[in-house]
Design an enzyme around this catalytic site. Structure first.
Site, short mmCIF file in Angstrom:
data_model
loop_
_atom_site.label_atom_id
_atom_site.label_comp_id
_atom_site.label_asym_id
_atom_site.label_seq_id
_atom_site.Cartn_x
_atom_site.Cartn_y
_atom_site.Cartn_z
N TYR A 295 0.84 -1.20 0.00
CA TYR A 295 0.00 0.00 0.00
C TYR A 295 0.87 1.25 0.00
O TYR A 295 1.86 1.34 0.74
CB TYR A 295 -0.90 0.03 1.24
CG TYR A 295 -1.62 1.35 1.43
CD1 TYR A 295 -2.82 1.60 0.78
CD2 TYR A 295 -1.08 2.35 2.23
CE1 TYR A 295 -3.47 2.81 0.94
CE2 TYR A 295 -1.72 3.57 2.39
CZ TYR A 295 -2.92 3.79 1.73
OH TYR A 295 -3.56 5.00 1.88
N GLU B 165 -3.47 7.86 -3.71
CA GLU B 165 -3.33 6.51 -3.17
C GLU B 165 -3.08 5.50 -4.28
O GLU B 165 -3.73 5.57 -5.33
CB GLU B 165 -4.61 6.16 -2.40
CG GLU B 165 -4.60 4.87 -1.65
CD GLU B 165 -5.89 4.66 -0.89
OE1 GLU B 165 -5.90 4.88 0.34
OE2 GLU B 165 -6.91 4.30 -1.50
#
Length: 394
Positions: free
Chosen positions: A117, A205
Site C-alpha cells: 500500500y 493513493e
C-alpha cells in the site's frame, strides 16, 4: 473533487510511474474490442467514485461477484461488461441504492506475487503532507491500519523540497523490496509525491502496488482526490470531473456558492459557518433527531442564495422539517430575516420551519419574523431550536 481510477493512472504514468496496460470502454462491444487488443486474460474494473468495488455486488443481477472481475475469453468479457453497465454497483460507500457504471477499465491481468500500500495525505497533527506505506496492501488495508497501526510506515514531506530520494529509498528497503524492485518502487513513490504536491491533492493513493512474478513493480489501482479550493489553479484537473458521479443537489448548491452535503436524516439544516453547521447537526442528534444535510450559506448570503438553499432542502422528500440557525456577524440578523421571509413566500413551505437567530440586530430580525404572520417557529437558543425542530418532525 474525485476522479476515476483510469484517470489517476494516466496521471501517474505521465509522472513516471509504471502502470498495467488498460483501455477504457463505454459499452460491452468496446470492452470486447479492448479484450482483442490486449490479446489475453484481462481484468474488468467498473469505474465509479467509490471504494470497495471488489467486494461489492451488482444489485438485481443475481451475480455474486463485484466490480472487479477476471475474464478469460472474449465471450465472457462481453457478458460481464453487460452486467456491469446494466445494473447499479453497490459497495460499502455507495449505500443500498448503488451507483450506475458508465465506464469500464479493461486492464491486462498480471501475476501477483506481493501487494503493498502507498498513500499520501495531509497530516494535520504534524502540519505536513505525509507519505504512508504498508507491506500489507490490498482490500484489507483499513483493517490492518485499525488492528496494527505500527505497520503503517510514514514519511513527512516538506512541501517546498518535495519527497526526497533518501525518503523513498528508506521506505523501499523497509518494505522489503529487493535492489532491483526498489528502484521501481522509488519511482512510484516519487510520482505519487510529485502529483500530490503539484496538483493540490487531498488524497493520492496506490492500493495495491504489486510485485509481479517477473519482478515488475506496478500501480495496479489508484485513487486521487483534489482540493476543491485549489481547482482554479488546475483547469486541466477540473476538466477530468465526472458530474454524473456526483449528487445533483450538491452540484446545484456549488453553482450558487453554497456548501451542501446530503445526509440520511429528516431535518434540513441551513446555517452560516462550518463550525456552526457541525454544532447544529450534533445538537439535533443529541435531542433525538437526524440531520438531512450539511448546508452552509457562508458569511454573506443574499436573498437569492437563501431562496435557492430552501429550494434544495425542500426538493429532498426525506426532509420533514427545516432548522435555520444563523449567527449574524458580517451578515446582520435583520438582513437574513428579510431573506428568509422573501424565500418563504417565494418557495412555499410544506414542512415546519424553525428559525434561531443570534448576533447583530437580532431583536429586529426576531421582530420581523414574529410579525410576518407566516407559519415560522422562532427559537431563543440552540437547545430550544433543536428541541422544537425534533418535536416538529415527531
Amino acid at each position: 473533487m474525485k476522479i476515476h481510477e483510469y484517470q489517476a493512472k494516466e496521471l501517474l504514468a505521465a509522472a513516471g510511474a509504471a502502470v498495467p496496460r488498460g483501455v477504457v470502454a463505454s459499452s460491452p462491444a468496446e470492452a470486447q474490442q479492448a479484450f482483442d487488443r490486449n490479446a489475453g486474460p484481462v481484468i474488468l474494473k467498473a469505474q465509479i467514485h467509490a471504494g470497495g468495488r471488489g467486494k461489492g455486488r451488482f444489485k438485481g443481477s443475481g451475480q455474486e461477484w463485484g466490480g472487479v472481475k477476471f475474464v478469460r475469453s472474449r465471450e465472457e468479457c462481453g457478458r460481464v461488461a453487460e452486467i456491469m453497465f446494466r445494473f447499479p454497483l453497490v459497495t460499502r460507500q455507495t449505500g443500498e441504492h448503488g451507483q450506475r457504471v458508465s465506464k469500464v477499465l479493461v486492464q491486462d491481468a498480471v501475476d501477483i506475487a506481493r501487494e503493498i500500500y502507498l498513500g499520501m495525505v495531509v497530516d494535520r497533527a504534524v502540519g505536513l503532507p505525509v507519505l504512508m506505506a504498508c507491506a500489507e496492501g490490498g482490500v484489507e488495508i483499513e483493517e490492518v491500519a485499525a488492528r496494527n497501526p505500527e505497520k503503517i510506515l510514514k514519511a513527512a514531506v516538506d512541501p517546498d523540497a518535495g519527497l526526497r530520494p533518501f525518503q523513498t529509498r528508506r521506505l523501499a528497503f523497509t518494505l522489503g523490496f529487493s535492489a532491483e524492485e526498489a528502484t521501481q518502487a522509488e519511482a512510484l513513490m516519487a510520482a505519487l509525491g510529485k502529483l500530490f504536491l503539484e496538483k493540490d491533492c487531498s488524497l493520492a493513493e496506490i492500493n495495491p502496488v504489486v510485485v509481479t512474478n517477473k519482478g515488475d513493480v506496478l500501480a495496479l489501482d489508484a485513487k486521487m482526490n483534489f482540493d476543491d479550493n485549489a481547482l482554479f489553479r488546475h483547469p486541466d484537473m477540473e476538466a477530468l470531473r465526472d458530474e454524473t458521479e456526483e449528487d445533483p443537489a450538491e452540484l446545484r448548491a456549488a453553482r450558487v456558492g453554497l456548501s451542501f452535503i446530503r445526509l440520511n436524516g429528516t431535518i434540513g439544516c441551513l446555517v452560516n459557518g462550518a463550525g456552526l453547521a457541525m454544532s447544529t447537526m450534533d445538537i439535533i442528534k443529541y435531542h433525538g433527531g437526524e440531520p438531512a444535510n450539511f448546508l452552509d450559506v457562508g458569511g454573506g448570503a443574499n436573498k437569492e442564495q437563501v431562496t435557492e438553499a430552501f429550494r434544495i432542502l425542500l426538493a429532498d422528500p426525506r426532509v420533514k422539517a427545516v432548522l435555520v440557525n444563523i449567527f449574524g456577524g458580517i451578515m446582520k440578523c435583520d438582513t437574513i430575516a428579510s431573506a428568509i421571509l422573501a424565500a418563504f413566500k417565494e418557495v412555499g413551505f410544506h414542512v415546519p420551519l424553525v428559525v434561531r437567530l443570534e448576533g447583530t440586530n437580532v431583536e429586529q430580525g426576531r421582530k420581523m419574523l414574529a410579525e410576518s404572520g407566516l407559519n415560522i417557529t422562532t427559537a431563543s437558543g440552540m437547545t430550544d431550536a433543536a428541541k422544537k425542530v425534533v418535536a416538529a418532525v415527531k
